[in-house]
Design an enzyme around this catalytic site. Sequence first.
Site, PDB file in Angstrom:
ATOM      1  N   CYS A 289       0.722  -1.315  -0.109  1.00 31.09           N
ATOM      2  CA  CYS A 289      -0.057   0.006  -0.056  1.00 31.09           C
ATOM      3  C   CYS A 289       0.932   1.344   0.207  1.00 31.09           C
ATOM      4  CB  CYS A 289      -1.021  -0.059   1.215  1.00 31.09           C
ATOM      5  SG  CYS A 289      -1.589  -1.613   1.597  1.00 31.09           S
TER       6      CYS A 289
ATOM      7  N   ARG B 136       1.653   1.102  -6.311  1.00 32.94           N
ATOM      8  CA  ARG B 136       2.089   0.345  -4.956  1.00 32.94           C
ATOM      9  C   ARG B 136       0.776  -0.549  -4.827  1.00 32.94           C
ATOM     10  NH1 ARG B 136       6.778   1.378  -2.269  1.00 32.94           N
ATOM     11  NH2 ARG B 136       5.984   0.128  -0.488  1.00 32.94           N
TER      12      ARG B 136
ATOM     13  N   TRP C  48      -3.857  -2.068  -1.035  1.00 29.48           N
ATOM     14  CA  TRP C  48      -3.628  -3.297  -1.663  1.00 29.48           C
ATOM     15  C   TRP C  48      -4.410  -4.510  -0.813  1.00 29.48           C
ATOM     16  CZ3 TRP C  48      -1.492  -8.102  -1.399  1.00 29.48           C
ATOM     17  CH2 TRP C  48      -1.420  -8.971  -2.663  1.00 29.48           C
TER      18      TRP C  48
ATOM     19  N   ASN D 166       0.621   0.653   6.511  1.00 22.55           N
ATOM     20  CA  ASN D 166       1.171  -0.471   5.595  1.00 22.55           C
ATOM     21  C   ASN D 166       1.992  -1.764   6.673  1.00 22.55           C
ATOM     22  OD1 ASN D 166       0.663   1.141   3.603  1.00 22.55           O
ATOM     23  ND2 ASN D 166       2.664   1.768   3.084  1.00 22.55           N
ATOM     24  N   GLY D 167       1.500  -2.867   6.077  1.00 23.07           N
ATOM     25  CA  GLY D 167       2.112  -4.001   6.948  1.00 23.07           C
ATOM     26  C   GLY D 167       1.028  -4.870   7.315  1.00 23.07           C
TER      27      GLY D 167
ATOM     28  N   GLU E 114      10.054 -15.593 -18.143  1.00 22.21           N
ATOM     29  CA  GLU E 114       9.814 -14.234 -18.124  1.00 22.21           C
ATOM     30  C   GLU E 114       8.827 -13.593 -18.887  1.00 22.21           C
ATOM     31  OE1 GLU E 114      10.290 -11.966 -15.786  1.00 22.21           O
ATOM     32  OE2 GLU E 114      10.144 -10.185 -16.790  1.00 22.21           O
TER      33      GLU E 114
ATOM     34  N   LYS F  50       5.457 -11.897 -18.045  1.00 25.69           N
ATOM     35  CA  LYS F  50       4.925 -10.454 -18.614  1.00 25.69           C
ATOM     36  C   LYS F  50       3.721 -10.496 -18.973  1.00 25.69           C
ATOM     37  CE  LYS F  50       6.956  -8.618 -16.867  1.00 25.69           C
ATOM     38  NZ  LYS F  50       8.189  -8.598 -15.918  1.00 25.69           N
TER      39      LYS F  50
ATOM     40  N   GLU G 281       0.824 -11.192 -16.579  1.00 20.67           N
ATOM     41  CA  GLU G 281       0.647  -9.896 -15.551  1.00 20.67           C
ATOM     42  C   GLU G 281      -0.083  -8.825 -16.580  1.00 20.67           C
ATOM     43  OE1 GLU G 281       4.096  -8.546 -13.103  1.00 20.67           O
ATOM     44  OE2 GLU G 281       4.994  -9.192 -14.945  1.00 20.67           O
TER      45      GLU G 281
ATOM     46  N   HIS H 134       6.682 -33.990 -22.830  1.00 23.01           N
ATOM     47  CA  HIS H 134       6.825 -34.920 -21.714  1.00 23.01           C
ATOM     48  C   HIS H 134       5.565 -34.410 -20.826  1.00 23.01           C
ATOM     49  CE1 HIS H 134      10.803 -36.751 -21.806  1.00 23.01           C
ATOM     50  NE2 HIS H 134      11.297 -35.509 -22.102  1.00 23.01           N
TER      51      HIS H 134
ATOM     52  N   LYS I 218       3.181  -3.096  -6.944  1.00 19.10           N
ATOM     53  CA  LYS I 218       4.631  -2.994  -7.475  1.00 19.10           C
ATOM     54  C   LYS I 218       5.610  -3.568  -6.307  1.00 19.10           C
ATOM     55  CE  LYS I 218       7.859  -1.619 -10.061  1.00 19.10           C
ATOM     56  NZ  LYS I 218       8.017  -2.222 -11.323  1.00 19.10           N
TER      57      LYS I 218
HETATM   58  C1  F6R Z   1       6.946  -8.831 -12.398  1.00 22.02           C
HETATM   59  C2  F6R Z   1       7.018  -8.199 -11.056  1.00 22.02           C
HETATM   60  C3  F6R Z   1       7.054  -9.122  -9.955  1.00 22.02           C
HETATM   61  C4  F6R Z   1       8.249  -8.806  -9.068  1.00 22.02           C
HETATM   62  C5  F6R Z   1       8.102  -9.581  -7.628  1.00 22.02           C
HETATM   63  C6  F6R Z   1       9.139  -9.317  -7.098  1.00 22.02           C
HETATM   64  O1  F6R Z   1       6.679  -8.008 -13.592  1.00 22.02           O
HETATM   65  O2  F6R Z   1       7.154  -7.078 -11.244  1.00 22.02           O
HETATM   66  O3  F6R Z   1       6.929 -10.508 -10.267  1.00 22.02           O
HETATM   67  O4  F6R Z   1       9.249  -9.090  -9.820  1.00 22.02           O
HETATM   68  O5  F6R Z   1       7.075  -9.333  -6.887  1.00 22.02           O
HETATM   69  O6  F6R Z   1       9.576  -8.052  -6.504  1.00 22.02           O
HETATM   70  P1  F6R Z   1      10.949  -7.388  -6.476  1.00 22.02           P
HETATM   71  O7  F6R Z   1      11.967  -7.476  -7.392  1.00 22.02           O
HETATM   72  O8  F6R Z   1      10.587  -5.781  -6.070  1.00 22.02           O
HETATM   73  O9  F6R Z   1      11.563  -7.936  -5.241  1.00 22.02           O
END
Ligand code: F6R
Length: 615
Positions: free
Chosen positions: A2, A27, A77, A103-104, A487, A491, A494, A510, A610
């Site tokens: 958050c 966030r 969030w 937050n937390g 990856e 992407k 997401e 397999h 984020k």
């Molecule tokens: C994918 C993405 C997430 C972060 C993951 C780890 O686009 O952004 O999968 O990579 O939440 O976050 P960090 O790198 O901030 O520890």
Amino acid sequence: MCGIVGYVGNRDVIKVLIDGLVSLEYRGYDSAGIAVNDEGNIKIYKSIGKLINLKNLLQEKKSEIKNVKSGIGHIRWATHGGATEFNAHPHTCSCGKLVLVHNGIIENFKELKEKLIKEGCIFRSQTDTETIAHLFALEYGKTHDLKQAVQNGLKQLKGAYAICVMHKDEPDKIVATRKNAPLLIGLGENENFVASDIPAFIEYTKKAIYLDDGDIAVVTPTNIDFYDENDNLIKKKTEQLPWEPIALSKLGYKHFMLKEIHEQPDVIRNVLNGKLCSIDEPIVLNEVQIDNDKLKNLNRIEIIACGTSLHAAMVGKYIIEDFTGIAVEVEPSSEYIYRKTVTNDKTLVIGVSQSGETADTITAIRQAKEKGAHVLIITNRPDSSMARYADSLIPVSAGIEISVAATKSYTAQLLSFYLLAIKLAEIKNSLSLEYLKNLKHELIQIPVKLEEILNNKIEIQKCARKFANYKNFIFIARGINLATALEGALKLKEVSYINATGYAAGELKHGPIAMLDETMPVLSILIPGGITYDKILSNSEEAKARNARLIALTSAEDEHLKDIFENIIKIPPVPEILSPIIANVPCQLLAYYISEFLGKDVDQPRNLAKSVTVE
Ligand code: F6R
């Protein structure tokens, strides 16, 4: 997860709070709210959904707000309780005089809640946060001093928190505190700010003070007092933030994700700057604070990370083992923390994190530290919690990343791993001088090659349109690009919500091959000259035989490919060992254009945030 913003001063408080929340929207964005002290009355406004709903509400209520000098805001969030107006912050005590944002996660909130209900507190939400409001209010009843009430209340809380509190009877004052969740103070002239992250106030000031765990700050427009957890008045260091407000603008791009994808050539130049000065000189990586003898004799490395950072870690493992022969294990942080690991004081543990705030990775590196390991953190946020726990730190220097989907930070993480792996190889003398020179020469060429991809993005855009309406997608690769396939799939899922999966191409037969038919696009990553090229080609043929729709991502000039692949996304030639940096960018563009074509919320995909500050 958050976002928090607080302000005391003479500006338009509502505007400062809303602008601050806008800049923190990346966030989390399930619901939002603000509380202000309006001539001695606490007024709270909340909305569910995106911030625009709160903005509209405040526009409607404008006439009822008179003279405000202090306020706190929050963007949520959801963790405890769904995204409802009752669960949105700010939360108050039963009488509504004390109000706070948090937050937390409060781990002992159930026990506390039961106790508080018995004491007569009336709960309105399902959140853990509301418990703190009631708790602090009861303490306030005993002391009539907000700072003291917070100090006493904190002793009963277990968990992680960044909290900003106001009380009706102590106007123009915010009390702020933190433990395992970021919070900092922005310093102004006759005004001060509190926020969970820099963007919330960078427009107004670049002077800031970071709170440490257990600190309490009492913030008024003209003064800030800091106390430690034993209630001693303490002095804190003021820092000059190296940020420009322009970093928070889209600079004409439709989305931050597209802007950040385009920033990658410069990000690489930035990362290499000062570290790779010439192909004849060793890599300069002064940040790694381990003496060369220890590095030379290192025989085990563990890399822990989540999500995209975990994929960077996979490439890291591949190249460190390839360049140095040191055994490397890669593990998701969320798995590492719940098993008996063999980490000890001879292990180098590398934590990788864009945000430096990911809860699982923080817990993992703390455990590693307790076992005596040297903890090296690769992060885009040298001001983060993880950076503070680190024994050594490699800042990846990608600049602030606003789009929730990580793009440029991934590329910068990869680059950091290449520099580290080469550095280790130089110390261990494990690669020939010729090979090293060639590697460095190729690394220096990468920004120009990425520019070439970005200049030809129209082809990827066309491909995106063609495949945007498919419900499933498979990415296949082998060896070093398995991480690229994973990856690429991450992407795509997401930002477009398409069910995309990455597989080691050899694994297709397999099991996953059962899913293949004309409704399944399969993207193969093929690097000519690489040891796996022919094998991936065979795996692609197997997919073709099941009528899958095939796309190649390759630098090969092979005319024969046109017989197998319906679309060919061209990338510039690159040695296979460096190809993840190049091959990933078209995957990012493909995901971006599919999402944009489908009209999804590219920068703020549903259910994501984020930085994931809960385990
Ligand atoms: C994918 C993405 C997430 C972060 C993951 C780890 O686009 O952004 O999968 O990579 O939440 O976050 P960090 O790198 O901030 O520890």
